[in-house]
Every structure is written in C-alpha cells, then in structure tokens.
Enzyme design. Structure first.
Site, PDB file in Angstrom:
ATOM      1  N   PRO A 274      -8.571  -3.599  -7.125  1.00  0.00           N
ATOM      2  CG  PRO A 274      -7.626  -5.731  -7.301  1.00  0.00           C
ATOM      3  CD  PRO A 274      -8.017  -4.532  -8.114  1.00  0.00           C
ATOM      4  NE  ARG A 312      -9.828  -0.952   7.749  1.00  0.00           N
ATOM      5  CZ  ARG A 312     -10.716  -1.875   8.005  1.00  0.00           C
ATOM      6  NH1 ARG A 312     -10.517  -2.751   8.961  1.00  0.00           N
ATOM      7  NH2 ARG A 312     -11.814  -1.963   7.288  1.00  0.00           N
ATOM      8  CE1 TYR A 316     -13.430   4.799   7.426  1.00  0.00           C
ATOM      9  CE2 TYR A 316     -11.745   3.092   7.503  1.00  0.00           C
ATOM     10  CZ  TYR A 316     -12.213   4.292   7.007  1.00  0.00           C
ATOM     11  OH  TYR A 316     -11.465   4.965   6.088  1.00  0.00           O
ATOM     12  CB  CYS A 355      -4.488  11.041  25.976  1.00  0.00           C
ATOM     13  SG  CYS A 355      -2.874  10.738  26.667  1.00  0.00           S
ATOM     14  CE1 TYR A 384      -7.608   2.058   1.839  1.00  0.00           C
ATOM     15  CE2 TYR A 384      -8.463  -0.161   2.142  1.00  0.00           C
ATOM     16  CZ  TYR A 384      -8.223   0.928   1.337  1.00  0.00           C
ATOM     17  OH  TYR A 384      -8.592   0.878   0.024  1.00  0.00           O
TER      18      TYR A 384
HETATM   19  C1  LIG Z   1      -9.871   3.064  -2.271  1.00  0.00           C
HETATM   20  C2  LIG Z   1     -10.132   2.803  -3.689  1.00  0.00           C
HETATM   21  C3  LIG Z   1      -9.967   1.510  -4.200  1.00  0.00           C
HETATM   22  C4  LIG Z   1      -9.625   0.302  -3.364  1.00  0.00           C
HETATM   23  O1  LIG Z   1     -10.646  -0.045  -2.484  1.00  0.00           O
HETATM   24  P1  LIG Z   1     -10.581  -1.433  -1.697  1.00  0.00           P
HETATM   25  O2  LIG Z   1     -11.794  -1.434  -0.857  1.00  0.00           O
HETATM   26  O3  LIG Z   1      -9.342  -1.417  -0.883  1.00  0.00           O
HETATM   27  O4  LIG Z   1     -10.584  -2.522  -2.693  1.00  0.00           O
HETATM   28  C5  LIG Z   1     -10.137   1.346  -5.559  1.00  0.00           C
HETATM   29  N1  LIG Z   1     -10.480   2.386  -6.356  1.00  0.00           N
HETATM   30  C6  LIG Z   1     -10.653   3.645  -5.873  1.00  0.00           C
HETATM   31  C7  LIG Z   1     -11.020   4.733  -6.798  1.00  0.00           C
HETATM   32  C8  LIG Z   1     -10.494   3.886  -4.528  1.00  0.00           C
HETATM   33  O5  LIG Z   1     -10.700   5.120  -4.057  1.00  0.00           O
END
Ligand SMILES: *Cc1c(COP(=O)(O)O)cnc(C)c1O
Length: 425
Positions: A274, A312, A316, A355, A384
């Site tokens: 996580p 972000r 995204y 900018c 992030y």
């Molecule tokens: C980025 C990533 C995560 C974590 O993702 P979350 O969305 O922040 O939970 C876990 N495992 C791998 C391989 C990732 O690239």
C-alpha cells in the site's frame, strides 16, 4: 479518517494549528500527521491478521526517511522501485528482508545494491530481467528470492496512465507466459523463483478488481504447485483506495473481507504494497494566496505553490479538496467532496505561479471568499505530492513538516537558491 480537523474555524494537524506552522516555516509546506500514518498501517495490519501478511509500504508515494523510520518501527516493510529508494529504506533503519523491489527497468548497479542488502524479493517483470538477475546473483554468490510479476488482465477502472494490470502494458507477464517462466527458471540454481506478484494500478475505488485478480491468480498458483514449483508468497501490490473525497473508497477491512477468505486455506504468505491508502490523507500541502484576479467570467486565486510542488492535478486531472485554513463557522466543511454546496461560496480556479496553462490545482471549484495572505490547505496531498515535486522554474522544493500530537518538526528543509545550483559547478 485522518487528523486534519477544524476547531473553531481553524485547521489543526493533530493538536497543532496549521497557521502556527506556516508562520514558523513559511509556505508552501507539506504537513504530515504521524498519527494518520500509524492509524492506516495498524488498520491494515489488523484487517489481514488472519493471514501471514507482510505490509510493504510503497516508498515512492511518500518517502521521507523520518517517515520510513517510524513506519519501520511500527512493523512495516517496504516496496521500492529504485536504488535510491533502497538507500532511503536502509538510511531509515528499515529491514531489507522485508523489502520488495519492483520496476521494469532495474539497472545493474541497482540490482547489485539490492543483492548486497539481501532484500526480501525481487519482483521480476520479464525473462530478460530475470536472466540479468541470474548473471549478477551468480557473480555475487547470492541466491535471491524472486516473485514473478503476473498480469491478470483485469480491468481496473482508473486514469489510463495509472492502469498497469491489463494485457497491453509494459508491466509483468501474462498467465500463460508465467507458467513457461516457472518451467524455465523454477529450479534455477542462481535464483529462487518462489512467489507471484500482481499490481493492478492505482486510483481505483473498488474491491472487485482485487477479488478478480486473486481468483485468476489462484488457479495459476495451484497449477504451478501441481508442477512441483514452490509458490510461498502472493504479493498483491498496492493501489488500494485513498479518501480524496470523504468516504469514497473501501476501508482496509472491506478490502480484506474480499481478499482474505480466498487465501485463507491456501498456505500462502500475503504481501501488500500500500502507498496512497496509507499516506494520501496523512498529508496536506499548505499554500498562501498571492493574488486574486478576474479573467473574463472567471475568478482566479493565485497561490504560492505550483505544479512543481504538486503535479497530480496537472498530470492526472486529480481531485484535491482545497479549503482555507481559517474560516467562519458557517464555512467549516462537513465533508471534503467535489459536489459541496455552500451559500456565500464563490466559484474559482486555484492556480499556481508557473508559466504553464497546466499549472492549476482546481478548476471551477467552490471556495469561501478569499483574499491575499489567506492560507489554503490542499488536502490529501501526502501521496505522490512531495515525491513528485521538481525544481521547475528554479523553485526550491517545499519544506516538509511532521506533526506528532502537540509538536511538529521540520523533517526536510526548504531548498535554498544555493541548493538549486550546488551540483552545477
Ligand atoms: C506505485 C506502486 C505501489 C503503490 O501504489 P499505491 O497506489 O500508492 O498504493 C505498489 N506497488 C507497486 C509495484 C507500485 O508500482
């Protein structure tokens, strides 16, 4: 659930007033709540306690070593995607044997460093990468454990950039190819191929893709075991939902309710990675209003943080709830939601000083009337946020602050002009 709440119209991080922090360290600033991190970790630990589970917090989401340190002390392992992240884990006193290393493009030095550190598992994404690991492990006389990243081909509904579990991605191998990889490398003397890794993506809000992934992977595990291979662990990756909007995603308990029963009798260790479900709402980014400007029918609130601080929304189209750190009672938000309605609020764009047209935090968003000098909190910015920040426009990266109860400390200084040019001599 997090520890950023309004008391008498003033935003607090745990028991520290946000205004107080801004006065002392300036803006923009990332403010983290230790209690929120620990609370999320504990909830996941409890939710999966019926299985032999290792939680490997994803360093890339929010990797300040002071944070990794207390996470390690609270029993977390780590998910890394680079040599730099391994360095962070080791600096923080993390346990290498509880560390898993993912990523499609590991370099030789990165692999060697991870072999030196005796990490838990290399999460391998292709045969070519496995061949390279075999070569390097042989040179160092090590026999690392390997988890093969398998792509279960489930549709994880999220932004296209954030989806990694469909067939047409650069990540992992499909199920049929996984059988072949185990057949070819299952008894290789240089590596111990003994686990399966799945990571579906990030930004989803549902349990189903995880259940579906496990339901697709378990027959593979049975098949591999039937062929005499050891499959000791299933790494289910990350991507569990985070509350960018109040109450919008399943809790750790709800995910576990879908996943644990499927694995209970399978004699398999579970690894979870996580990231944002632990750190997203454990952090806010605080920024100060510089100017209010009208342009056509629009009203712009120009703040002192930019897309270099938090990318972000630009990258995204991500939603971050934004609200002043100090408000009249009638403007205290009950929830942090997109469709919040409030009498007397205005509709504005919150934008940065950079900018680029993409330098915005919110468009057509309701906000109580604000003026120059007001502090705005960009919520759920822990994941992030700082880790994706840059020096674009020669802007020093923001200061990071950790709140613990009544106290706060600077865990990373604001970058200075000297820092910006330090490596350019
Ligand atoms: C980025 C990533 C995560 C974590 O993702 P979350 O969305 O922040 O939970 C876990 N495992 C791998 C391989 C990732 O690239």
């Amino acid at each position: 659930m997090d520890y950023f709440n309004y008391k008498n119209g003033t935003l607090f991080a745990e028991n520290v007033s946000i205004e107080n922090i801004a006065d002392q360290v300036g803006t923009p600033v990332y403010i983290y709540s230790k209690a929120t991190f620990k609370d999320h970790l504990l909830k996941i630990q409890r939710a999966y306690s019926r299985l032999d589970t290792t939680i490997c917090y994803s360093v890339k989401a929010c990797g300040n070593i002071n944070i990794l340190k207390f996470m390690a002390e609270a029993g977390s392992g780590f998910d890394i995607v680079s040599g730099g992240e391994l360095y962070r884990v080791l600096q923080a006193g993390g346990d290498p044997s509880q560390t898993v290393f993912a990523g499609v493009g590991k370099t030789d030095p990165e692999i060697q460093e991870a072999l030196d550190a005796d990490i838990g598992y290399f999460n391998i994404e292709s045969e070519a990468e496995l061949e390279n690991l075999i070569r390097l492990a042989g040179q160092q006389g090590k026999r690392p454990k390997v988890a093969l990243r398998v792509n279960p081909d489930v549709d994880y509904k999220t932004h296209a950039f954030l989806r990694t579990g469909k067939k047409e991605t650069k990540f992992g191998v499909d199920i049929e190819r996984a059988v072949k990889v185990f057949a070819d490398y299952g008894d290789n003397p240089a590596v111990n191929l003994c686990a399966v890794h799945v990571h579906l993506g990030t930004g989803g809000k549902k349990i189903d893709p995880y259940v579906e992934a496990v339901e697709k992977i378990l027959p593979l595990v049975d098949r591999l075991r039937g062929q005499g291979h050891t499959v000791e662990a299933l790494d289910l990756g990350g991507g569990y939902g985070a509350d960018y909007e109040s109450g919008s995603v399943p809790s750790a308990t709800e995910y576990a309710a879908g996943i644990v029963p499927l694995l209970k009798d399978k004699k398999i260790k579970l690894i979870l990675e996580p990231g944002k479900s632990i750190c997203a709402n454990a952090g806010i980014m605080l920024t100060r209003v510089l100017y209010i400007k009208r342009g056509g029918s629009k009203k712009f609130v120009i703040v002192d943080a930019g897309m270099n601080d938090l990318i972000r929304p630009s990258l995204y189209d991500a939603f971050h709830f934004i609200w002043p750190a100090k408000v009249d009672d009638k403007f205290v938000p009950e929830k942090r939601n997109k469709d919040l309605q409030m009498d007397g609020a205005e509709v504005v764009d919150v934008v940065g000083p950079i900018c680029e047209g993409a330098d915005f935090f919110a468009k057509d968003r309701i906000l109580p009337p604000t003026k120059r000098g007001d502090l705005l909190s960009v919520f759920t910015a822990g994941a992030y946020g700082f880790t994706m920040s840059s020096n674009y426009n020669a802007r020093g990266r923001a200061v990071e602050v950790l709140v613990d109860g009544e106290n706060f400390s600077v865990i990373r200084k604001r970058e200075t002009y000297e820092d910006l040019t330090a490596l350019e001599k």
